[in-house]
Each structure stands twice: as C-alpha cells, then as structure tokens.
Design an enzyme around this catalytic site. Structure first.
Site, PDB file in Angstrom:
ATOM      1  CB  CYS A  52      -0.908  -0.058   1.235  1.00 39.84           C
ATOM      2  SG  CYS A  52      -1.685   1.485   1.690  1.00 39.84           S
TER       3      CYS A  52
ATOM      4  CB  CYS B 280       0.431   1.724   4.153  1.00 39.86           C
ATOM      5  SG  CYS B 280      -1.282   1.188   3.996  1.00 39.86           S
TER       6      CYS B 280
END
Length: 108
Positions: free
Chosen positions: A31, A34
C-alpha cells in the site's frame, strides 16, 4: 515509544487491555499511502504530545481475521481504542484528521 508490530490477535487484545489509549494502524506492505504515512506515525509515537498513546500496527495480509473483526475495508485504516473500547477510526493517510482524532480521544 515506538510503533509496535502486532503479530497475533492475542497481542492485539493484550495491547488494548494494558494501555489506556491505543492507535492501531491497519496497513499492507503493498500500500503506497501506508508507506507514505509510516514515518509520520513513527514521529508521533516519539512526540511529547502523544506520549500517553500506545502506537501499534498490523499487516492486514498477515492477520486477515483481525482486519475482518475490525471492519477494515481500506488501507491504511487507523482504529483508536480507549480503555479497551473502539472510540473512532480514520481511513486513509490524512495527518490532520489523525492528529484531531488523537487529540479528541486524549481530551475525553
């Protein structure tokens, strides 16, 4: 403090039982957002302002049962617990919303 890595559901349960306020970062290694927010979370975990908050994270791909239990549908999702109970969550890498959520839960 640092950001603690949660590897098991029992570690998660222990964390929310033994700390007044827990910020749990549900992330995935693939991600992009993230990865982008991770250094900021680490800075907050070291800051004086948030010294009373226990910062933890878990990989949703390694603990899918925890992600499902918490209702995580997007990464990153930050779930904030106080006294063992879910207080709020912030979906996405949104620093202003995260700081506001941390401050709100601390003030309550």
């Amino acid at each position: 403090m640092t950001v603690h890595n949660i590897e098991t559901v029992s570690q998660f349960k222990e964390a929310i039982a033994s700390h007044k306020i827990v910020v749990l970062d549900a992330f995935a290694v693939w991600c992009g957002p993230c990865k982008a927010i991770a250094p900021q979370i680490a800075k907050w975990s070291e800051s004086e302002e948030f010294k009373d908050i226990y910062f933890a994270k878990f990989d949703v791909d390694h603990l899918p049962e925890l992600a499902q239990e918490l209702g995580v549908r997007a990464m990153p999702t930050f779930v904030i617990f106080k006294d063992g109970n879910k207080e709020t969550e912030v979906v996405g890498a949104n620093p202003p919303a995260l700081v506001a959520a941390f401050q709100k839960v601390k003030a309550e």
